[in-house]
Scaffold this motif. Sequence first.
Motif, short mmCIF file in Angstrom:
data_model
loop_
_atom_site.label_atom_id
_atom_site.label_comp_id
_atom_site.label_asym_id
_atom_site.label_seq_id
_atom_site.Cartn_x
_atom_site.Cartn_y
_atom_site.Cartn_z
N ARG A 179 0.83 -1.21 0.00
CA ARG A 179 0.00 0.00 0.00
C ARG A 179 0.86 1.25 0.00
O ARG A 179 0.52 2.24 -0.64
CB ARG A 179 -0.90 -0.01 1.23
CG ARG A 179 -2.05 -1.00 1.12
CD ARG A 179 -2.59 -1.28 2.47
NE ARG A 179 -3.73 -2.17 2.45
CZ ARG A 179 -4.17 -2.83 3.49
NH1 ARG A 179 -3.56 -2.71 4.66
NH2 ARG A 179 -5.24 -3.61 3.42
N ALA A 180 2.00 1.21 0.72
CA ALA A 180 2.88 2.38 0.74
C ALA A 180 3.42 2.64 -0.66
O ALA A 180 3.50 3.79 -1.10
CB ALA A 180 4.03 2.15 1.73
N LEU A 182 1.96 1.87 -3.46
CA LEU A 182 0.87 2.41 -4.28
C LEU A 182 0.64 3.88 -3.96
O LEU A 182 0.41 4.70 -4.84
CB LEU A 182 -0.42 1.63 -4.03
CG LEU A 182 -0.49 0.22 -4.60
CD1 LEU A 182 -1.80 -0.45 -4.20
CD2 LEU A 182 -0.36 0.23 -6.11
N ARG A 183 0.74 4.21 -2.66
CA ARG A 183 0.52 5.62 -2.27
C ARG A 183 1.60 6.50 -2.85
O ARG A 183 1.34 7.62 -3.30
CB ARG A 183 0.51 5.75 -0.74
CG ARG A 183 -0.82 5.39 -0.09
CD ARG A 183 -0.90 5.96 1.31
NE ARG A 183 0.00 5.29 2.23
CZ ARG A 183 -0.32 4.25 2.97
NH1 ARG A 183 -1.53 3.72 2.91
NH2 ARG A 183 0.57 3.71 3.80
N LYS A 185 3.06 6.22 -5.57
CA LYS A 185 2.79 6.46 -6.99
C LYS A 185 1.60 7.37 -7.18
O LYS A 185 1.46 8.05 -8.19
CB LYS A 185 2.51 5.12 -7.69
CG LYS A 185 3.72 4.24 -7.75
CD LYS A 185 3.39 2.88 -8.31
CE LYS A 185 4.58 1.98 -8.17
NZ LYS A 185 4.37 0.65 -8.73
N ASP B 11 -2.09 0.45 8.89
CA ASP B 11 -2.88 -0.30 7.91
C ASP B 11 -3.60 -1.47 8.59
O ASP B 11 -4.76 -1.76 8.27
CB ASP B 11 -1.98 -0.82 6.78
CG ASP B 11 -1.68 0.26 5.74
OD1 ASP B 11 -0.84 0.04 4.86
OD2 ASP B 11 -2.30 1.34 5.82
N GLN B 46 -7.32 5.18 1.30
CA GLN B 46 -6.76 4.21 0.36
C GLN B 46 -7.51 2.89 0.43
O GLN B 46 -7.78 2.26 -0.60
CB GLN B 46 -5.29 3.97 0.65
CG GLN B 46 -4.66 3.03 -0.38
CD GLN B 46 -3.22 2.72 -0.07
OE1 GLN B 46 -2.87 2.50 1.08
NE2 GLN B 46 -2.37 2.70 -1.09
N LEU B 50 -9.27 1.17 -2.76
CA LEU B 50 -8.94 -0.17 -3.23
C LEU B 50 -10.17 -1.07 -3.21
O LEU B 50 -10.39 -1.86 -4.13
CB LEU B 50 -7.82 -0.78 -2.36
CG LEU B 50 -6.41 -0.27 -2.68
CD1 LEU B 50 -5.42 -0.64 -1.59
CD2 LEU B 50 -5.92 -0.81 -4.01
N ARG B 441 -2.33 11.11 -10.58
CA ARG B 441 -1.93 10.41 -9.36
C ARG B 441 -3.13 9.90 -8.58
O ARG B 441 -2.98 9.28 -7.54
CB ARG B 441 -1.11 11.35 -8.46
CG ARG B 441 0.15 11.84 -9.13
CD ARG B 441 0.93 12.79 -8.21
NE ARG B 441 2.02 13.43 -8.91
CZ ARG B 441 3.19 12.86 -9.15
NH1 ARG B 441 3.43 11.63 -8.73
NH2 ARG B 441 4.13 13.51 -9.80
#
Lengths: 192, 461
Positions: A179-180, A182-183, A185, B11, B46, B50, B441
């Motif tokens: 996830r990091a 992806l973030r 990017k 997370d 996020q 997702l 982005r």
Amino acid sequence: MQQQNQQKSDGDLVRQTLGGETAAYEELVGRWAARIVACCHAKVRSVDAADDLAQETLVRGFRFLPALDDPDKFGPWLRGIAQRTCLDWLKAKARTQVSLDGLLERNGDRVLAHAAALGEEHVDRADETDRLMDQVAALPEDLREVLLLYYYQDVTYRELAETLGVSSATVNARLTKARAMLREKLIGRPKT
Amino acid sequence: MECRECAELLDAWTDGELDAAQRTDLETHLTACADCREMADRSRAQRSELEQAFESRRQNVVQVQKIALERIRAEAVRSDEESVSLPSQRAATGSSGVRNHIPSWLALATAAAVGFVLAVLVFRPWKNNAPVAEPAVAQLAMVTGPVEILPPKATDWSTAAAGASITQGTRIRTGQNVRCELLTPDGSKVRMNAETSVRFASARDVQLESGQVWICNLDTCYPFKVEADKTKVTSDQGQFDLVCHPPETLLTVARGAANLRCPSGGEKVESGESARVVDGAVTERGHIGDVVFATRWVNEILVRKGRDDAEVNERVNDLLAQIGQSKISNLYEEEVRSLGDSCVLPLLRYLQSDRSKGQEHKRLEAARILADIAPPWSIPELIELLTDDDNRVRGLAATGLTRLTGYTQGLSPEQWRSTPWADCKSTYQQWQAWWTENKHRFPGALDTDIYARSGPTLKKT
């Protein structure tokens, strides 16, 4: 919740299928379809090909079930079929985009030929999901696989750990790292 | 807890994977650390993004299952017809097949035995017990946890995954905190609340053994029937909620009308009305002013729908209509929030619509919710809200943008509220420029060309 039921194990369902009850295999398909699609997606990085390859894997699982030595190891066995099916497809795609005759079983020809013909199918699509999937596809394989397995179905870290044969802490570390990445990017310049 | 440890666990916290002690430590740290709170917001955003992105992929899995099962059933039927290639019984029986051990000196016995074996091999009596695929009367479209089914010929309950086909006569049950949705061939929906047990007599005939169901009937040609205890409810087209804990049954009609029959007689129940049946007799008729609130248990299913689901839009609009109309307005706001990401698009549309003009209080509620929960894909719409007539809405839009991006473009949310538009305009243009440069982005953002809109017509406040 009523607790009188006994949920059948994968091994029980395999034995029932081998005893002639096709409906038992349908239960196995229901349990494993999401994971197999996730595995295929992680391997080939193409959503359309992943769907076709997963479908082929599930059918091959039924066809070759008598060859399974230990019914209780159905899941890892089926994942093995998925990986080999995906590798066959990747090799075929590398050699030719046109004909897969001779590499595939008769019933899989049409399915996998279609998948190969797609090629780099997502290049020009405006689909917002595809853009995120592109970035997921760019992740290292171990991170990509755990992320896909997590989001294709409702699972806990522990269940993922059992599927992958690692610890829950490893699952957490891989998901956090995926996830990091992806973030990184997605988000632009740091806050000013 | 230090920030570094918090970052490693954020997370997992968002995923609900921390134990109670870790969760308490982390949440205590978040109350004191703004930077980590910001990271927590990004983690949540996020996760939502997702989940949205994978929603369509999950639906594809259902299709993969369906096609695979069709092929498997075809192979099984072909194998039955050809009497070859079915998975052998070796694993089940441990034997390598039929064995004949015949003493050579018993010629007659040998011939009889061989004849018997040949008859068995030719006629294969065990094949008659092989199940024939039954047509499906419904499909298990969505589950929030383990759902169990008991097909007619089965002896044990088994867990069914999303995508499972439901055949005629199958019983289905949900456990504690588990809800599900089933689709019938015509697209009608049957939703089951937690601890509910039903039986599908056919695609349009459901027996509610106990618990609660929500029926959305789309077929105008053939009524949908639900039987519960001594009560029968039929609806030609509409939506209704039915709760049954024998000897009591409660029917609430949300849309359309339903006919209720019980031993004491029959009654028609219209939209917004309810009827209670006890021991076969209607004991109470009522008007439910807040049907949406009364049936809010379906929200857990609705939040798993796509971003632009028509039913979710309708539900949010119904909830918004109640805000400010009753003493329990705060509860309606909570219901909207509980829809999570699914409520964002309806709220944005509401704020942009003409019908919201003059509804100051509701507009502020909608903007406040968006400021708190709007996800990254709504950034271009939030930028457009910076041009709203109401300076408070502009401030709330800026709050949402700062939360999502970490930027203010030089004007804080408080300044957006207190500064005249003439002095904000350049910052709005900076946001537009920032978005043009950075939109790549944010995969999933609404495809909004903000320059295509007519320019803002503001009554500056």
